[in-house]
Design an enzyme around this catalytic site. Structure first.
Site, PDB file in Angstrom:
ATOM      1  N   ASP A 143       0.876  -1.173   0.000  1.00 15.72           N
ATOM      2  CA  ASP A 143       0.000   0.000   0.000  1.00 15.72           C
ATOM      3  C   ASP A 143       0.920   1.232   0.000  1.00 15.72           C
ATOM      4  O   ASP A 143       2.115   1.120   0.292  1.00 15.72           O
ATOM      5  CB  ASP A 143      -0.854  -0.043   1.277  1.00 15.72           C
ATOM      6  CG  ASP A 143      -1.571   1.257   1.543  1.00 15.72           C
ATOM      7  OD1 ASP A 143      -2.239   1.761   0.628  1.00 15.72           O
ATOM      8  OD2 ASP A 143      -1.451   1.784   2.671  1.00 15.72           O
ATOM      9  N   ASP A 153      -0.255   5.135   0.873  1.00 14.25           N
ATOM     10  CA  ASP A 153      -0.503   6.161   1.888  1.00 14.25           C
ATOM     11  C   ASP A 153      -0.546   5.547   3.281  1.00 14.25           C
ATOM     12  O   ASP A 153      -1.363   4.669   3.561  1.00 14.25           O
ATOM     13  CB  ASP A 153      -1.826   6.875   1.577  1.00 14.25           C
ATOM     14  CG  ASP A 153      -1.723   7.649   0.267  1.00 14.25           C
ATOM     15  OD1 ASP A 153      -0.910   8.584   0.208  1.00 14.25           O
ATOM     16  OD2 ASP A 153      -2.421   7.285  -0.691  1.00 14.25           O
TER      17      ASP A 153
END
Ligand code: XBP
Ligand code: MG
Length: 255
Positions: free
Chosen positions: A9, A11
């Site tokens: 991922d 953020d």
């Protein structure tokens, strides 16, 4: 099952982009557009339950209506604000204001050395992730990733597993051959719906969330200066007194 790939991922996981990055950029965009909206650090934590910057603004607009704004104008307003926000965010990246989290560069480099493939699965827009990689690891590092799947190609956002399905399909791998890295409950729901074993690196916005079903929950990946703390997870015992997450530990964790 042998470990073939790591899927990250962006953020909150590769970098703490939210509180001092996207949030600040959103507020600058609101001010530019003459809106009196201001997202505080605390309120932004609640808003993060909504994946996607455009969706987050649409959600906020419902409780903060703008006089005389026709329903047909909403889409245009949101698109304009999002474009302005991303321009401010890109400038922050270019100024080097956003760093990778501890241990991220180390783990990416060592995975490559050990022929473990890399991918990115994110609900943010492509220019945001490309800017982050370019301004932290250098432009050549974009080629380190076999797949970078973003909201530009997969609009169905986490907790939907769609972006992970896309990555697995493009890599021709099964979920059991990979480990995903996430920082949020929306992210974990998405990885688990795709069947991916997941390491969660919590941050200040997410450490209160329930990650007990993750493979491992830590405060960070850890590096020479910053030892990680194991916070939980189904394979927490396997981590023993490890100070960092490295490929050897990940191989040990894989069910
Ligand atoms: C990140 C997001 C994004 C970012 C902002 O979630 O939800 O919306 O906050 O980026 P994840 P955009 O870490 O699960 O990928 O404005 O481009 O959406
Ligand atoms: Mg995240």
């Amino acid at each position: 099952m042998s470990l073939e790939a790591l899927i990250f991922d962006v953020d909150g996981t590769l970098a703490d982009t939210e509180r001092d990055g996207h949030r600040v950029a959103f507020n600058r965009a609101f001010a530019d557009a003459g809106l009196d909206w201001r997202w505080t650090e605390e309120h932004y934590g609640d808003l993060l339950a909504i994946s996607g910057g455009k969706e987050r603004m649409e959600f906020y607009l419902r409780d903060h209506p703008i006089n005389n704004l026709q329903a047909t104008d909403i889409k245009e307003l949101i698109a304009d604000l999002h474009q302005r926000k991303n321009a401010y965010y890109a400038a922050m990246l270019a100024q080097g204001e956003i760093a990778l989290r501890p241990g991220v560069a180390r783990l990416l480099k060592s995975a490559r050395e050990q022929n473990v493939r890399l991918a990115i699965a994110t609900t943010t827009s492509r220019p945001n992730i490309e800017g982050l990689i370019r301004h932290t690891l250098g432009t050549a590092a974009l080629d380190w990733f076999d797949v970078i799947a973003t909201a530009d190609e997969v609009p169905d956002k986490k907790p939907s597993p769609a972006v992970f399905h896309e990555v697995l399909e493009q890599m021709s791998l099964g979920a059991g051959q990979c480990i995903a890295f996430e920082d949020s409950l929306n992210g974990l729901k998405a990885t688990q719906a795709a069947g991916l074993p997941t390491v969660v690196t919590v941050n200040d916005y997410t450490r209160h969330e329930d990650f007990s079903s993750a493979l491992l929950v830590v405060d960070q990946l850890g590096d020479e200066q910053h030892a990680m703390t194991v916070l939980g997870g189904t394979a927490a015992d396997c981590a023993g007194d490890a100070r960092i997450i490295d490929v050897a530990l990940l191989r040990k964790l894989l069910p």
